[in-house]
Scaffold this active site. Structure first.
Site, PDB file in Angstrom:
ATOM      1  N   CYS A 192       1.303  -3.202   1.026  1.00 40.82           N
ATOM      2  CA  CYS A 192       2.202  -3.148  -0.232  1.00 40.82           C
ATOM      3  C   CYS A 192       2.691  -1.839  -0.284  1.00 40.82           C
ATOM      4  CB  CYS A 192       1.329  -3.486  -1.394  1.00 40.82           C
ATOM      5  SG  CYS A 192       0.369  -5.121  -1.510  1.00 40.82           S
ATOM      6  N   HIS A 215       4.779  -0.060  -6.811  1.00 42.42           N
ATOM      7  CA  HIS A 215       4.565  -1.500  -6.390  1.00 42.42           C
ATOM      8  C   HIS A 215       4.555  -2.627  -7.466  1.00 42.42           C
ATOM      9  CE1 HIS A 215       3.211  -4.912  -4.172  1.00 42.42           C
ATOM     10  NE2 HIS A 215       1.803  -4.509  -4.406  1.00 42.42           N
ATOM     11  N   ASN A 245       4.619 -10.735  -6.811  1.00 43.93           N
ATOM     12  CA  ASN A 245       4.247  -9.525  -5.929  1.00 43.93           C
ATOM     13  C   ASN A 245       4.679  -9.970  -4.382  1.00 43.93           C
ATOM     14  OD1 ASN A 245       2.930  -7.868  -4.005  1.00 43.93           O
ATOM     15  ND2 ASN A 245       0.854  -7.990  -5.059  1.00 43.93           N
TER      16      ASN A 245
END
Length: 315
Positions: free
Chosen positions: A113, A241, A271
């Site tokens: 990530c 993020h 995500n």
């Protein structure tokens, strides 16, 4: 040595939209349960014939077009991804082939990530060192391919997509548009976020990640601002993020960027791992929510319990 700057961005998402209502028909969940816990209402899912390098290639082509460049103008391609199935050719090489680039250096960066901000720093360093003059930095992930769609704790989170940035050397005397990176990790907690096994599957210790992100990371993000000579109040935007809205909102508040637009693309994209920061940044630019020259904090965190952040100037 001259600094570097982002001159253009672009993004791409697959056409298929998977809503919370759709997920409620697949696992024991509901729209209310998902919204209350992670803030997501939809995400995009790539088809079986849409590999990671295709997502990356579309985003890269848009960034190049926005910059008024051709693929031949690029001498370095960096792709941040943790979901490429094949080891070789790497994703960057496949993107270069898709775009018809003649002879770029091609590197994949797997910091999950936090991959895009690591890759952006690497491109900045390469330009500063004189080993590259113009780079394509791409974050692309197909999280749907590493997800257990019977596990409601993880399948509600993920989406697929890609975002890209063109990085070029600054002119002599021009202020750098990419600030110093602040990066690191917490190796002893690396198992808190995992993509492992055969076939590989995404898993995480959600509460551990939440506590770490909301208590440890605000001070680190503020240090990234300090390295650029800015106070959080000077920021025009914060692009974290896009992990979970319940992480993004308290983390952004604790950073102290009181005048900043806070990217909340997780609500409609889920995500998307390494894609999440460039995807959200590109949308802010496209919608005109930030303008050229604005200072923006990019801050990636997650897998390996790694983090990397820098202040950039909006293209």
């Amino acid at each position: 040595m001259h600094g570097s700057r982002i001159t253009a961005v672009g993004h791409y998402q697959p056409a298929r939209v998977l809503t919370n209502e759709d997920l409620a028909g697949m696992v024991d969940t509901s729209d209310e349960w998902i919204r209350s816990r992670v803030g997501i209402h939809s995400r995009r899912i790539a088809g079986p014939d849409e590999p990671v390098d295709e997502l990356a290639g579309h985003a890269a082509a848009k960034a190049l077009a926005s910059a008024g460049l051709t693929p031949a103008d690029v001498d370095l391609v960096l792709v941040a991804t943790s979901t490429a199935i094949d080891r070789s050719p790497n994703t960057a090489a496949r993107v270069a082939a898709r775009l018809g680039m003649p002879a770029p250096a091609v590197l994949d960066v797997n910091v999950v990530c936090a991959g895009f901000t690591h890759a952006l720093a690497t491109a900045d360093h390469a330009v500063r060192a004189g080993s590259a003059s113009r780079a394509l930095v791409i974050g692309a992930d197909k999280m749907s391919e590493v997800t257990d769609w019977t596990d409601r704790t993880t399948c509600v989170l993920v989406g697929d997509g890609a975002g890209a940035a063109v990085v070029e050397a600054c002119a002599p005397g021009e202020e750098a548009g990419i600030g110093p990176v602040l990066w690191g990790s917490v190796p002893e907690m690396g198992n808190a976020v995992r993509i492992e096994g055969t076939p590989p599957r995404f898993a995480q210790e959600g509460q551990s990640v939440y506590r770490w992100a909301t208590t440890r990371l605000p001070a680190i993000a503020r240090q990234a601002c300090e390295r650029s000579g800015l106070e959080p109040a000077d920021l025009a935007a914060v692009v974290l993020h896009q992990a979970n809205l319940r992480i993004i909102e308290p983390l952004a508040a604790k950073i102290g960027a009181v005048n900043a637009v806070v990217a909340r693309d997780v609500v409609e994209s889920g995500n998307t791992s390494a894609a999440s920061i460039p995807l959200a940044l590109s949308k802010l630019v496209e919608r005109g929510e930030i303008t050229s020259g604005d200072p923006v904090l990019l801050f990636g965190f997650g897998g390996n319990l790694s983090y990397a952040g820098q202040v950039v100037r909006c293209p």
